[in-house]
Design an enzyme around this catalytic site. Structure first.
Site, short mmCIF file in Angstrom:
data_model
loop_
_atom_site.label_atom_id
_atom_site.label_comp_id
_atom_site.label_asym_id
_atom_site.label_seq_id
_atom_site.Cartn_x
_atom_site.Cartn_y
_atom_site.Cartn_z
N LYS A 1 12.97 -10.47 -21.33
CA LYS A 1 12.10 -9.83 -22.33
C LYS A 1 11.96 -10.74 -23.55
O LYS A 1 12.94 -11.39 -23.94
CB LYS A 1 12.69 -8.48 -22.72
CG LYS A 1 11.80 -7.63 -23.63
CD LYS A 1 12.41 -6.25 -23.87
CE LYS A 1 11.55 -5.39 -24.78
NZ LYS A 1 12.12 -4.04 -24.98
N SER B 1 9.10 -0.04 -24.19
CA SER B 1 8.51 -1.30 -24.60
C SER B 1 8.76 -2.44 -23.61
O SER B 1 8.05 -3.44 -23.65
CB SER B 1 9.05 -1.73 -25.98
OG SER B 1 10.46 -1.95 -25.91
N SER C 1 13.36 2.27 -23.72
CA SER C 1 12.48 1.15 -23.35
C SER C 1 12.85 0.38 -22.09
O SER C 1 12.07 -0.46 -21.66
CB SER C 1 12.38 0.16 -24.50
OG SER C 1 11.43 0.62 -25.42
#
Ligand code: GLN
Length: 455
Positions: free
Chosen positions: A60, A135, A159
């Site tokens: 990420k 997210s 997330s």
């Protein structure tokens, strides 16, 4: 099969689907191929025994990687070239995984659909009209699309688990303190936790084992031994006591999600587990508490992005105050600005006691709800999200309906306990549903044991 083959496979797949899925912000092809070559040379020697030897992984884009652009999907950090690796990235290298690239996300991890990325939205590989969740949308979509075998996400208020549910993959938010946050760009430091996203439970257990553990660079990382999680994958759930919160199957939770959880419970019952309805009575305050606390922490954490210490500096300034003001006005997207304003307000003198302090007290009550249930039960089970994924654009006009998505994942972060999301059937729209298994502090092993019973 050689490591070079594996890495080739990964980039071939990326070339085939990435213009539709758009999971990556940055690829690291040259270094990945070089690493693969070196690993192939090491094959058969003592230098080839890493836990994740040769495995392609995506990271990420809020986890810093030395010499590899790290943007948090924000225009603010469009050119950030970190000078060090996050602890989890060092651990991946130690385990001999290969970083394929950096994954798209909602800007600074604020969002539930990936539509808040400062660059472009990632799409759900099951149906490109739908969001992948957020997210960590890029992290979940890249695994679901077969671009990488593993990815790392971060979970502050759902997330990892929500996008894992929306994309039909396995996502674990470890106990707060289980995985070092050193090198994770902070959103809400008392809630943030890095965790693994994979296609199945076994891979997930391997990846957590590789990244977990105390770290002298993160004072909130815990001095608790890391279990060999793969050894808990026995599939044995006989005698297991499951609590099912009535708040997780009640109003606001869709019928499809409810039914899929009841089916899963039947499967576990068939294997000798028992379940009872329990209550987490303060769940109804979780959303308000979370948005108050996380925004407060964010308003403080994001003050470093001022164009002087960090951030793409504005071209348009005649003095210092203008540098701050214009850098932040130009660099941050709307959602990030909304959170900073909310948090600054909540922390301002005169309001602090009424909002921040009160939210801290409610957080304690929410934590106690979980402790009460865990006195009698081994795990808590419910849906990960109230519904399946939704279409792009469907919820962007109303932040409140977007926030409501996280109602079943957020209490877990407030309590600091671990939880996994597993694929659990499909909705009528053909999109995946997720099953959430929540465990006691530092008891990821039991979660994996129960999760593995479905494989
Ligand atoms: N959707 C939540 C938020 O926008 C979750 C964020 C997260 O876990 N990083 O804050």
């Amino acid at each position: 099969i050689s490591v070079t083959d594996l890495v080739n496979e990964s980039y071939t797949r990326i070339n085939a689907v990435e213009d539709k899925v758009k999971a990556f912000v940055t690829l690291d092809e040259e270094r990945a191929r070089q690493a693969a070559k070196e690993m192939d040379e090491a094959l058969g020697t003592d230098n080839a025994n890493g836990l994740l030897f040769g495995m392609p992984i995506g990271v990420k884009d809020n986890i810093v990687t030395k010499g590899l652009r790290t943007t948090c999907s924000s225009k603010m950090l469009a050119n950030l070239d970190p000078i060090y690796d996050a602890t989890v990235v060092q651990k991946l290298q130690g385990a001999q995984a290969i970083t394929i690239g950096k994954l798209n996300m909602d800007e600074f991890a604020m969002g539930s659909s990936n539509e808040n990325s400062g660059f472009f939205p990632t799409r759900n590989p099951w149906n490109l009209d739908y969001v992948p969740g957020g997210s960590s949308g890029g992290s979940a979509a890249s695994v679901a699309a077969g671009e990488v075998l593993f990815s790392l996400g971060s979970d502050t208020g759902g997330s990892i688990r929500q996008p894992a549910a929306y994309c039909g993959v396995v996502g674990m938010k470890p106990t707060y303190g289980r995985v070092s946050r050193y090198g994770l760009v902070a959103f809400a430091s008392s809630l943030d936790q890095i965790g693994p996203i994979t296609r199945n439970v076994e891979d997930n257990a391997y990846l957590l084992q590789a990244i977990a553990g105390v770290d002298k660079m993160d004072a909130t990382s815990a001095h608790v031994d890391v279990a060999k999680y793969v050894e808990s994958l026995t599939g044995d759930v006989k005698g297991l006591k499951i609590g099912v919160p009535k708040e997780y199957l009640g109003d606001g939770v869709g019928e499809e999600a409810r039914q899929s959880v009841l089916e899963a419970l039947k499967v576990l019952e068939g294997m000798g587990a028992t379940w009872e309805e329990v209550t987490l009575p303060h769940s109804k305050y979780a959303l308000a508490t979370y948005y108050l606390l996380s925004s407060s922490e964010a308003s403080s954490n994001l003050s470093r992005f001022d164009g002087i210490r960090y951030g793409v500096r504005t071209d348009n300034a005649e003095n210092l105050v203008d540098i701050y003001k214009n850098t932040r006005s130009e660099g941050f997207g709307d959602e990030v600005k909304r959170r900073i304003m909310l948090g600054t307000f909540a922390l301002s003198s005169g309001y602090y006691d009424a909002y921040y302090k009160k939210a801290q007290k409610v957080r304690t009550l929410i934590k106690q709800d979980f402790e009460n249930v865990f006195e009698k039960y081994d795990v808590i089970i419910g849906p990960t999200t109230p519904t399946t994924s939704f279409k792009l654009g469907e919820k962007t006009s109303d932040p409140m309906t977007m926030y409501a998505n996280d109602i079943l994942t957020i209490p877990v972060n407030l309590a600091g306990v671990p939880a996994i999301s597993l694929p659990c059937g499909f909705g009528a729209n053909g999109m995946p549903l997720g099953l959430q298994i929540i465990g006691k502090h530092f008891d990821e092993s039991t979660i994996y044991r129960v999760a593995h019973a479905f494989e």
